[in-house]
Design a protein around this motif. Structure first.
Motif, PDB file in Angstrom:
ATOM      1  N   LEU A 106       0.832  -1.369  -0.023  1.00 56.82           N
ATOM      2  CA  LEU A 106      -0.032   0.144   0.008  1.00 56.82           C
ATOM      3  C   LEU A 106       0.836   1.324   0.015  1.00 56.82           C
ATOM      4  O   LEU A 106       0.938   1.948  -0.826  1.00 56.82           O
ATOM      5  CB  LEU A 106      -1.048  -0.240   1.156  1.00 56.82           C
ATOM      6  CG  LEU A 106      -1.863   1.238   1.295  1.00 56.82           C
ATOM      7  CD1 LEU A 106      -2.708   1.553   0.106  1.00 56.82           C
ATOM      8  CD2 LEU A 106      -2.818   0.955   2.506  1.00 56.82           C
ATOM      9  N   SER A 132      -3.292  -5.144  -8.638  1.00 61.25           N
ATOM     10  CA  SER A 132      -3.966  -5.441  -7.441  1.00 61.25           C
ATOM     11  C   SER A 132      -4.176  -7.111  -7.355  1.00 61.25           C
ATOM     12  O   SER A 132      -3.157  -7.675  -7.516  1.00 61.25           O
ATOM     13  CB  SER A 132      -5.258  -4.965  -7.467  1.00 61.25           C
ATOM     14  OG  SER A 132      -6.449  -5.251  -6.238  1.00 61.25           O
ATOM     15  N   THR A 149      -5.056  -4.845   2.042  1.00 62.87           N
ATOM     16  CA  THR A 149      -3.986  -4.100   1.178  1.00 62.87           C
ATOM     17  C   THR A 149      -4.371  -4.065  -0.266  1.00 62.87           C
ATOM     18  O   THR A 149      -4.399  -2.937  -0.805  1.00 62.87           O
ATOM     19  CB  THR A 149      -2.301  -4.257   1.367  1.00 62.87           C
ATOM     20  OG1 THR A 149      -2.202  -5.864   0.663  1.00 62.87           O
ATOM     21  CG2 THR A 149      -1.812  -4.818   2.727  1.00 62.87           C
ATOM     22  N   ALA A 152      -7.333  -1.894  -0.269  1.00 63.66           N
ATOM     23  CA  ALA A 152      -7.025  -0.498  -0.278  1.00 63.66           C
ATOM     24  C   ALA A 152      -6.638   0.094  -1.551  1.00 63.66           C
ATOM     25  O   ALA A 152      -6.823   1.169  -1.980  1.00 63.66           O
ATOM     26  CB  ALA A 152      -6.147  -0.337   0.911  1.00 63.66           C
ATOM     27  N   LEU A 153      -5.863  -0.776  -2.357  1.00 57.80           N
ATOM     28  CA  LEU A 153      -5.387  -0.443  -3.440  1.00 57.80           C
ATOM     29  C   LEU A 153      -6.469   0.034  -4.691  1.00 57.80           C
ATOM     30  O   LEU A 153      -6.201   0.733  -5.447  1.00 57.80           O
ATOM     31  CB  LEU A 153      -4.096  -1.359  -4.017  1.00 57.80           C
ATOM     32  CG  LEU A 153      -2.806  -1.218  -3.519  1.00 57.80           C
ATOM     33  CD1 LEU A 153      -2.074  -2.555  -4.157  1.00 57.80           C
ATOM     34  CD2 LEU A 153      -2.257  -0.126  -3.633  1.00 57.80           C
TER      35      LEU A 153
END
Length: 234
Positions: A106, A132, A149, A152-153
């Motif tokens: 991230l 991703s 993570t 979130a990306l």
């Protein structure tokens, strides 16, 4: 389709796996390419610029930016492929390892965006590709930190798209199981392509998908590409 010849690219995590396959595709298409990686193998494609970089370290990213400017110039293609896996139970795992994965997957991507995208905006054009995973948004045992993570990306990528349009295109590539050294370098826990049991994509197949997005005409943006082995359930 857009001709990529003569463009300039920087690929984090370009020393192996999907990043390495993409570097080969880019250089084969006439793109001048810099590779940023912690570990740089000796047999990189001819003409590439290998640059050691730890994307979790702000000073290392600053030094990378300066060296890319010196040796390559401002890239019009940024590929954020550096990443690390972890396979741990949330009630038993190591928070220090979790932080390392967050810092790589991230924060490392965010640091690369913050370093290179302002120059693209100033130039009025560019492409950002974020790698991703189908793990994004997918809860599964032992995968909570890694999946978080990647989830979130996805949000970062869509936010960036809205902030930089129409000058810069943003593509999120969402691969399923891919046969790379990713599993060997998982920070904790053991998984293999065989143990997952769905078969696997090759890194070159994922790179082909990325090239498809990059070659679209300037007015066309492929914002998300998902590809899996056909047998993969999620």
């Amino acid at each position: 389709m857009q001709d990529l010849y003569g463009k300039r690219a920087i690929v984090s995590g370009g020393g192996s796996g999907i990043g390495r396959a993409l570097v080969e595709q880019l250089t084969g298409s006439g793109v001048k390419t810099a590779i940023a990686d912690l570990h740089l193998p000796a047999n990189l494609p001819a003409g590439t610029i290998p640059l050691a970089c730890d994307v979790t370290d702000p000073l290392s990213v600053d030094a990378l930016y300066a060296e890319v400017q010196r040796q390559l110039g401002m890239p019009s293609i940024l590929v954020c492929s550096a990443g690390q896996g972890i396979h741990e139970k949330l009630t038993e795992g190591d928070p220090e390892k979790w932080q390392q994965v967050i810092n790589t997957n991230l924060m490392g991507t965010l640091r690369m965006i913050r370093a290179f995208v302002p120059g693209m905006l100033e130039a009025g054009e560019g492409d950002v590709v974020i790698i991703s995973s189908v793990a994004a948004g997918q809860a599964y045992p032992y995968g909570g930190v890694y999946a978080a993570t990647k989830t979130a990306l996805q949000v970062i990528a869509e936010t960036l798209r809205q902030e930089v349009l129409p000058a810069v295109r943003v593509t999120t590539v969402v691969p399923g199981v891919t046969d790379t050294a990713f599993f060997e370098h998982t920070l904790s826990g053991v998984q293999t392509v065989e143990s997952i049991g769905y078969g696997a994509l090759t890194p070159g197949q994922v790179a082909d998908a990325i090239l498809y997005a990059l070659r679209q005409p300037p007015g066309v943006s492929v914002n998300q590409l998902t590809l899996r082995p056909t047998a993969q359930v999620f």
